[in-house]
Design an enzyme around this catalytic site. Structure first.
Site, PDB file in Angstrom:
ATOM      1  CG  ASP A 471      37.618  43.130  39.945  1.00 30.61           C
ATOM      2  OD1 ASP A 471      37.308  44.068  40.812  1.00 30.61           O
ATOM      3  OD2 ASP A 471      38.614  42.642  39.500  1.00 30.61           O
ATOM      4  CG  ASP A 541      42.282  41.298  44.213  1.00 26.30           C
ATOM      5  OD1 ASP A 541      41.686  40.454  44.103  1.00 26.30           O
ATOM      6  OD2 ASP A 541      42.533  42.280  43.832  1.00 26.30           O
TER       7      ASP A 541
HETATM    8  C1  GLA Z   1      41.154  42.490  40.752  1.00 28.06           C
HETATM    9  C2  GLA Z   1      40.335  40.989  41.055  1.00 28.06           C
HETATM   10  C3  GLA Z   1      41.296  39.511  40.617  1.00 28.06           C
HETATM   11  C4  GLA Z   1      41.367  40.127  39.097  1.00 28.06           C
HETATM   12  C5  GLA Z   1      41.906  40.921  38.555  1.00 28.06           C
HETATM   13  C6  GLA Z   1      41.652  41.049  36.866  1.00 28.06           C
HETATM   14  O1  GLA Z   1      42.336  42.067  40.785  1.00 28.06           O
HETATM   15  O2  GLA Z   1      40.218  40.693  42.782  1.00 28.06           O
HETATM   16  O3  GLA Z   1      40.175  38.821  40.822  1.00 28.06           O
HETATM   17  O4  GLA Z   1      40.623  39.468  37.730  1.00 28.06           O
HETATM   18  O5  GLA Z   1      41.372  42.479  39.020  1.00 28.06           O
HETATM   19  O6  GLA Z   1      42.866  42.304  36.342  1.00 28.06           O
END
Ligand code: GLA
Length: 746
Positions: A471, A541
Site C-alpha cells: 500500500d 477503495d
Molecule cells: C488503504 C487501502 C485499503 C486498506 C487500508 C488499510 O486505504 O486502500 O484497502 O488496506 O489502506 O489501512
C-alpha cells in the site's frame, strides 16, 4: 515486422503490417516526424508527406515543421520535449542527427520498468542519435516496434558528452506532432474512491495538460491520454493512445498551434524537475507506449491489454490464474485478533475462497491509523503465535495466506521514526504536513531502501506468505531530500520513484513465488510502472457496485482485467452507504481479480450459500474473467449512464460472459437489446443467465443463437414484463455464451 533505414532519404520506417511510424533526418540535421498511422507499404519513401506543414519562411523556421523531439529557443515556439540549462545559463539546443542503429529484440531501460520481449523475433528496435554540437549533449531516441501489435514504444537517453555541467529542465519520453487538430482528448480523471472516470473534450487552440505533481501517478490523474476523432466510438474510428510506464509525477499535454497542428508530449512532469548531468552522466526517461487503432477506443484497449498483460507484467504470477481472496480490511479494520482472523478464514474457506489476506493492523502497536508504520514486527498482543502461527493455521485450512504492508511510510509514533526522524521527507526547520497521521520515507536515499529491503524480507521469510498487498496511503509534501545537495533537489521526485522501483525489484526477485498486488489508498498508483512488478492492483477503495461500474469501466480503457482487483463488500456500503443486492455486487466484481472484503461471520446462512455459488461460478469462468478480451458495450459515462453493459470473450470466441447492469429501475422500461461484439458470427451459442434461477431472460433470448444474430440484433436485456417492477434498483444480470459443437438445424 521491420525497422528499416532508407539511406537515400534518411528515413526510418517502423512497420509491422498493422501500423507504420516514419521519421526523417532533414538536410539541416533536425529530425522530423513524417507519419504515424495504419501500415504503409514498406520499401517506399514517404518524403512527400512532410515534414513541413507548409513552406517555411526561412531555412530555420522550425515553427512549421513536425519535429520528433523538439527543443526550445531556436524557432519552435511550441512546447518542447527537451529543455536544458547550460553551465552559462543559456537554454538553446540544436539537436542534429548523428547516426542510428537497428537491432532485433528490445533493450531494457536501466532502473526503470518497461515492456520486454521473450524472443528476439518479437520486436525490432531502432536508436537514433542526436547531438548538440555546441554543448556536447547526446540524445538517443529509442523506438521499438512489436510484431503484430499496433504500438510503438519510445524512450530517451540523454548523456552529457561535453565538458561542462548541463541541467535538464524537461526530458519528455515522447513528443508527437500531428498534422491537424480534429481530435478529442480523452483522459481518466478522479480522486480517492472515484478513480479513472472517463472525460472527453475537443481540442482547441492552446494547451491542455493532464498532470500529477503529487509524487505518485495519483487518484486524480492517470498517465494516459487518448486522441480520438470526434466520431470515434468504442468500435469505430481512429484512436491514438499515449501511456507512460511510470508511477511518479507525469505530464501528458496537447498543444494546438495557430496553424491547427497538434503536438502531444508525454513524460516526467517538468514542473519542479531539474536533473543535473555532469560530464559523462546519463539520464534514461520512462517508456511511453504509443498505440494506434482504426477500430475505435476498443482497439486501443485491446492493444494495451495484451501488451501489458503479456509483456509488461512479469514473474511467476503473470500467466497463472489468480486466487479468489478474502481481505480482512472492511470486515475487521484494526480489530486484528488471531481467533477472529481464523474464524474469518474458516468461513471463507467454507465458501470456496482460496486466499486469506490479513490487511492493516498486524504490526507494531497499530490499533488505529495513528501509529507504527515502519515497525514491521508482528504485534504479539494480537497474534500470540506470530504471523507464522496464523499463516500455518490458514494453510492448514487449505488456503493461502497473504499480508498487507506499506513500506514507504513511517508514523511519527513509531520506533523507526524515533530512531531515524531524518528518514522522513521534509525540509529541515519547517513543519512537515501529516496525512493519515503519517509521513513518507525518503526513498531517494539508498540506505533507506536497503533498510526496508531487510525489514520486509525478514517479515516475508518469517511465515508462509503467498501474497503481498503493498500500500501507499498518502502523497508527498515538503519535497526535499537530505541525501541531495541544494542544486540537485529538482531530482528528488524522480529519484523517489527509482527507489520504489529498486525496492520492488529486489523484493520480487527475492520472493518470485509471492503474488504482489499494488495499492495506493485504492487506485492512487494504478499505472503501468507498478504493473511491471505487481501484476494486479487494488482498483479503488470504493467497493460500491454502482461506483465500481464507472471505476472499472474507466480503468479498462488501458488496463487488463487481470490487473484489476475487485471485491464484494458488505452493505450498507462503507463508502457511500448504498444497499445493493449481493448478486449485483458479485456481477460487477467478477470482471477482474475477484474477492470479498467483509466479515463472513456476519453473514446469514443464505448469504453464505449465495457466496459459495458466486465463488464456484467465478472459478468456472475464471479464465474469461481474468484473461478474456474485455469489450465495453454501454457506457456509464454516456447518456444518462443508467444502463451499463460489458463483456469478456475467450480468444477463440467460443465462450463469453456478458454483464448488464441497470442502476435505477424504471416503470414501463420497454425492451432493450444490446448488440454484442467479438463473437464468431458463424457459431451458435447456448445462452444461460446468471444468477441461477433467473431463466426468464435467457429463455426469451432463445436457448441457442447465432453469433451474427447476437452481434447484429443484440441480446435482450430488458422487456416490459410485470417482473421488471418487482426487481427494484441496482439490477444486474449476466449472460453466459457457450458455442455449441454441432450447428443446430434451423
Ligand atoms: C488503504 C487501502 C485499503 C486498506 C487500508 C488499510 O486505504 O486502500 O484497502 O488496506 O489502506 O489501512
Amino acid at each position: 515486422m521491420v525497422a528499416t533505414w532508407n539511406g537515400a532519404t534518411n528515413e526510418l520506417h517502423l512497420h509491422n503490417g498493422r501500423i507504420s511510424y516514419v521519421i526523417r533526418a532533414l538536410e539541416d540535421g533536425s529530425l522530423a516526424q513524417v507519419y504515424f498511422g495504419p501500415a504503409l507499404a514498406p520499401g517506399r519513401s514517404y518524403v512527400h508527406l512532410g515534414p513541413a506543414h507548409f513552406e517555411a519562411f526561412s531555412d530555420r523556421q522550425t515553427e512549421f515543421v513536425a519535429l520528433e523531439y523538439p527543443t526550445g529557443g531556436a524557432g519552435d515556439f511550441r512546447v518542447p520535449a527537451l529543455a536544458v540549462e547550460h553551465a552559462d545559463g543559456s537554454s538553446v539546443l540544436h539537436l542534429a542527427y548523428a547516426g542510428h542503429r537497428i537491432s532485433t529484440g528490445k533493450p531494457a531501460i536501466p532502473g526503470l520498468p518497461s515492456t520486454y520481449v521473450e524472443r528476439l523475433d518479437e520486436a525490432e528496435s531502432a536508436e537514433i542519435l542526436l547531438v548538440d554540437a555546441e554543448g556536447g549533449l547526446e540524445v538517443r531516441l529509442l523506438y521499438t516496434i512489436f510484431a503484430d501489435q499496433p504500438v510503438v514504444a519510445r524512450s530517451v537517453r540523454i548523456r552529457n558528452a561535453g565538458t561542462a555541467r548541463v541541467t535538464l529542465r524537461s526530458a519528455m519520453s515522447a513528443s508527437l506532432d500531428l498534422p491537424d487538430s480534429r481530435w478529442d482528448l480523452l483522459q481518466l480523471a478522479g480522486t480517492w474512491a472515484r478513480e479513472r472516470h472517463v472525460v472527453r473534450r475537443a481540442l482547441a487552440p492552446g494547451r491542455v495538460a493532464v498532470t500529477s505533481g503529487r509524487g505518485a501517478s495519483s487518484h486524480e490523474a492517470n498517465p494516459f491520454v487518448a486522441l480520438l476523432r470526434p466520431t470515434t466510438t468504442e468500435d469505430h474510428g481512429t484512436a491514438l493512445g499515449f501511456s507512460l510506464v511510470y508511477s511518479g509525477n507525469f505530464r501528458a499535454e496537447a498543444e494546438v498551434d495557430p496553424f491547427g497542428t497538434t503536438r502531444l508530449r508525454l513524460g516526467i512532469e517538468p514542473e519542479g524537475f531539474a536533473w543535473t548531468l555532469e560530464p559523462g552522466d546519463e539520464l534514461a526517461t520512462p517508456e511511453a507506449i504509443l498505440a494506434w487503432s482504426e477500430t475505435g477506443l476498443g482497439g486501443l484497449s485491446d492493444a494495451y491489454h495484451r501488451l501489458y498483460r503479456e509483456r509488461l507484467a512479469r514473474g511467476a504470477w503473470r500467466d497463472r490464474p489468480r486466487p479468489v481472496l478474502l481481505n480482512s480490511w472492511e470486515g475487521a479494520y484494526f480489530d486484528v485478533r488471531a481467533s477472529r482472523m481464523l474464524e474469518m478464514a474458516t468461513a471463507a474457506r467454507d465458501m470456496g475462497i482460496e486466499l486469506f489476506v490479513l490487511d492493516d493492523g498486524w504490526f507494531g502497536e497499530r490499533d488505529a491509523d495513528t501509529s507504527s508504520l515502519g515497525d514491521w514486527v508482528v504485534d504479539r498482543r494480537k497474534l500470540p503465535d506470530g504471523l507464522d502461527g496464523l499463516a500455518r493455521q490458514v494453510e492448514a485450512l487449505g488456503m493461502r495466506f497473504g499480508l498487507w504492508i506499506e513500506p514507504e511510510m513511517v508514523s511519527p509514533r513509531s520506533r523507526l521514526f524515533t530512531a531515524h526522524p531524518d528518514w522522513a521527507i521534509g525540509v529541515p526547520g519547517r513543519p512537515r504536513t501529516e496525512s493519515r497521521s503519517q509521513l513518507v520515507l525518503d526513498m531517494s536515499r539508498p540506505e533507506i531502501v536497503d533498510h526496508l529491503f531487510g525489514a520486509i524480507r525478514d517479515v516475508l521469510r518469517s511465515a508462509p506468505i503467498s501474497y503481498v498487498k503493498w500500500d501507499y496511503n498518502r502523497n508527498i509534501t515538503e519535497p526535499f531530500s537530505l541525501g541531495l545537495p541544494a542544486e540537485r533537489q529538482g531530482e528528488f521526485f524522480h529519484r523517489y520513484v527509482l527507489g520504489v522501483y529498486d525496492l520492488y525489484d529486489r523484493l520480487t526477485r527475492e520472493f518470485p513465488e509471492i503474488l504482489f498486488e499494488s495499492c495506493a489508498g485504492g487506485g492512487g498508483r494504478f499505472d503501468p510502472g507498478m504493473l511491471a512488478f505487481a501484476p494486479q492492483a487494488w482498483t479503488s477503495d470504493d467497493t460500491d457496485a454502482v461506483e465500481r461500474l464507472r471505476i472499472q469501466w474507466g480503468t479498462s480503457i488501458v488496463y487488463p482485467l487481470s490487473s484489476m482487483g475487485a471485491h464484494v463488500a458488505a452493505v450498507p456500503n462503507h463508502q457511500v452507504g448504498r444497499v445493493t443486492p449481493l448478486a449485483t455486487r458479485a456481477a460487477v466484481a467478477f470482471f477482474g481479480v475477484f474477492g470479498y472484503e467483509l466479515d463472513p461471520a456476519a453473514l446469514s446462512p443464505d448469504e453464505r450459500r449465495e457466496i459459495a455459488g458466486q465463488v464456484a461460478f467465478y472459478k468456472t469462468h475464471r479464465e474469461l474473467f481474468q484473461r478474456g478480451r474485455f469489450l465495453r458495450l454501454r457506457s456509464p459515462f454516456e447518456g444518462d449512464g443508467n444502463d451499463v453493459a460489458w463483456m469478456t470473450v475467450a480468444e477463440d470466441a467460443r465462450h463469453a460472459v456478458v454483464g448488464w447492469y441497470r442502476i435505477l429501475n424504471r416503470p414501463q422500461p420497454g425492451s432493450d437489446r444490446i448488440p454484442l461484439r467479438g463473437l464468431d458470427p458463424a457459431a451458435r451459442y447456448r445462452v444461460t443467465a446468471w444468477p441461477p434461477g433467473d431463466d426468464s431472460m435467457a429463455a426469451r433470448n432463445a436457448v441457442e443463437r447465432g453469433g451474427d444474430d447476437l452481434m447484429s440484433a443484440g441480446i435482450l436485456v430488458v422487456a416490459t414484463r410485470p417482473e421488471t417492477a418487482a426487481r427494484g434498483d441496482f439490477q444486474a444480470r449476466l449472460f453466459v455464451l457457450d458455442a455449441v459443437e454441432q450447428p443446430a438445424t434451423d
